[in-house]
Motif scaffolding. Structure first.
Motif, mmCIF file in Angstrom:
data_model
loop_
_atom_site.group_PDB
_atom_site.id
_atom_site.type_symbol
_atom_site.label_atom_id
_atom_site.label_comp_id
_atom_site.label_asym_id
_atom_site.label_seq_id
_atom_site.Cartn_x
_atom_site.Cartn_y
_atom_site.Cartn_z
ATOM 1 N N THR A 165 60.253 -120.209 -19.345
ATOM 2 C CA THR A 165 59.752 -119.947 -17.994
ATOM 3 C C THR A 165 60.441 -120.831 -16.957
ATOM 4 O O THR A 165 61.147 -121.781 -17.300
ATOM 5 N N GLN A 166 60.190 -120.485 -15.710
ATOM 6 C CA GLN A 166 60.576 -121.394 -14.631
ATOM 7 C C GLN A 166 59.832 -122.725 -14.825
ATOM 8 O O GLN A 166 58.731 -122.757 -15.386
ATOM 9 N N LYS A 167 60.451 -123.813 -14.373
ATOM 10 C CA LYS A 167 59.922 -125.142 -14.700
ATOM 11 C C LYS A 167 58.530 -125.398 -14.149
ATOM 12 O O LYS A 167 57.769 -126.213 -14.709
ATOM 13 N N GLU A 168 58.135 -124.666 -13.105
ATOM 14 C CA GLU A 168 56.801 -124.901 -12.534
ATOM 15 C C GLU A 168 55.688 -124.232 -13.344
ATOM 16 O O GLU A 168 54.497 -124.497 -13.116
ATOM 17 N N ILE A 169 56.049 -123.357 -14.284
ATOM 18 C CA ILE A 169 55.043 -122.710 -15.147
ATOM 19 C C ILE A 169 54.846 -123.610 -16.359
ATOM 20 O O ILE A 169 55.715 -123.720 -17.216
ATOM 21 N N ARG A 170 53.700 -124.266 -16.433
ATOM 22 C CA ARG A 170 53.472 -125.293 -17.441
ATOM 23 C C ARG A 170 52.491 -124.886 -18.532
ATOM 24 O O ARG A 170 52.431 -125.530 -19.582
ATOM 25 N N ASP A 202 60.361 -114.600 -13.792
ATOM 26 C CA ASP A 202 59.651 -115.866 -13.940
ATOM 27 C C ASP A 202 59.633 -116.360 -15.378
ATOM 28 O O ASP A 202 59.488 -117.559 -15.621
ATOM 29 N N LYS A 218 66.114 -116.821 -10.583
ATOM 30 C CA LYS A 218 64.694 -116.610 -10.281
ATOM 31 C C LYS A 218 64.352 -115.139 -10.013
ATOM 32 O O LYS A 218 63.376 -114.825 -9.328
ATOM 33 N N ASN A 250 61.524 -124.331 -18.650
ATOM 34 C CA ASN A 250 60.459 -124.844 -19.503
ATOM 35 C C ASN A 250 60.293 -123.961 -20.744
ATOM 36 O O ASN A 250 60.238 -122.739 -20.633
ATOM 37 N N LYS A 306 52.887 -113.072 -12.750
ATOM 38 C CA LYS A 306 54.329 -113.315 -12.782
ATOM 39 C C LYS A 306 55.096 -112.132 -13.377
ATOM 40 O O LYS A 306 54.529 -111.220 -13.977
ATOM 41 N N ASP A 320 49.404 -119.905 -16.249
ATOM 42 C CA ASP A 320 50.278 -119.858 -15.073
ATOM 43 C C ASP A 320 51.118 -118.581 -15.015
ATOM 44 O O ASP A 320 51.736 -118.288 -13.987
#
Length: 350
Positions: free
Chosen positions: A138-143, A201, A198, A219, A151, A147
């Motif tokens: 995932t994109q780094k903000e998806i933890r 996601d 991007k 991530n 998306k 989340d």
């Protein structure tokens, strides 16, 4: 008169003359022996030169067993001449197998199951990987899994192992499928590129692409091989009629294939060499991580996980043939592996 003809033939040296007496019987016996030897030699030569077409369906670490069987000379060791052919996409690989254009196909069980349900002449004889080989990247903000709600998730295609992996992951995470947008967005390199821009996601990838994604700062949200759900990602499928008529050939194939899997699980140097060649990857760190990821997950002996077949059936629930109770054994024939177990071949490899 007969004696006179015999004498004339002998004096003239005519090979096709009438053979008489003890000398004639001896000559006929020798000719028969020569003919038998020549026939056997020609038969063995023809058998030795028979080439088997073996297909695989892509470039990823889970293709390793068939690459190793070829590159480490194990087909040759077990008396098989083979041609390894890339046929991208499991449906195309199955079409080649059913038509007789190929003899063995390595791919996921999602391809042969619907064909068999419709009465197709195919059966799975071995499995090298019974877990999903993918990770959710995932994109780094998806933890965390939650989340992902709302998306965009890119997969290879609908109805394949990518699709099922995401579906089963959502089930474990208690996330409704309709809470996200899932769409087909190409192969692993294309999806990795889409992540970097991007355009999506999240996606599912396997080594070596996961290694590249991590280096890009993405991530690794979850390894789907850790899911409770099994899935026969890497199996060997043949025509059932071919197995019946060429059982010894299939047996030698499974011997070679089993040995390749054992090499991956016990000899890191050889496994890494196969990956270096086939993935055309010179970065030793990427190769090491790919081998570390897959080698422990390969199945030895190469038996098929029945729960994985049940999960694969979820991909074909829309088919009329998939309704009601389904006998899982119609998709699998492990009688060759059973023989290798009884004969002690697999035990000797351990």
């Amino acid at each position: 008169m007969l004696r006179s003809n015999c004498d004339r033939s002998a004096r003239s040296g005519f090979a096709g003359g009438v053979a008489c007496g003890g000398e004639g019987v001896k000559r006929v016996t020798i000719l028969k022996y020569i003919f038998l030897v020549l026939s056997l030699t020609i038969s063995l030569a023809a058998h030795a030169q028979e080439s088997l077409v073996v297909s695989y369906d892509g470039y990823a670490g889970f293709q390793g067993p068939i690459w190793a069987t070829k590159d480490l000379g194990l087909f040759d060791k077990h008396g098989l001449k083979t041609e390894l052919v890339l046929i991208a996409g499991s449906p195309r690989g199955m079409a080649a197998l059913v038509s007789g254009s190929s003899h063995f196909a390595q791919g996921s069980a999602s391809a042969p199951i619907p064909i068999r349900l419709r009465g197709g002449d195919i059966v799975i004889v071995a499995a090298a990987l019974n877990r999903f080989p993918f990770s959710v990247v995932t994109q780094k903000e998806i933890r965390k899994p939650a989340d992902l709600v709302g998306k965009k998730i890119g997969i290879l295609n609908f109805g394949g192992s990518n699709d099922l992996a995401i579906t089963l992951a959502f089930k474990e995470w208690n996330i409704p499928r309709q809470a996200v947008t899932v769409f087909a967005s190409g192969g692993a390199p294309e999806r990795l590129a889409a992540l970097s821009t991007k355009a999506i996601d999240a996606t599912v990838l396997s080594p070596p692409e996961t290694v590249a994604a991590a280096r890009m700062g993405m991530n690794i949200l979850a390894h789907l091989s850790d899911l409770k759900a099994a899935f026969p990602q890497t199996v060997i499928t043949v025509r059932r009629s071919f197995l019946e008529k060429n059982r010894d050939t299939v047996k030698r194939f499974v011997r070679a294939y089993s040995e390749a899997i054992h090499v991956f699980k016990t000899d890191k140097a050889k496994g890494s060499a196969v990956y270096t060649k086939r993935l055309k990857q010179q970065d030793s760190k990427v190769i090491e991580e790919t081998d570390d990821y897959f080698a422990p997950k390969f199945s030895f002996p190469p038996r098929v996980d029945r729960d994985g077949i049940r999960n694969a059936l979820e991909l074909v629930t829309a088919l009329p043939e998939a309704k009601g109770d389904i006998n899982l054994e119609q998709f699998i024939d492990e009688s060759v592996i059973d023989e290798l177990e009884r004969e002690g071949f697999l035990k000797k490899l351990r």
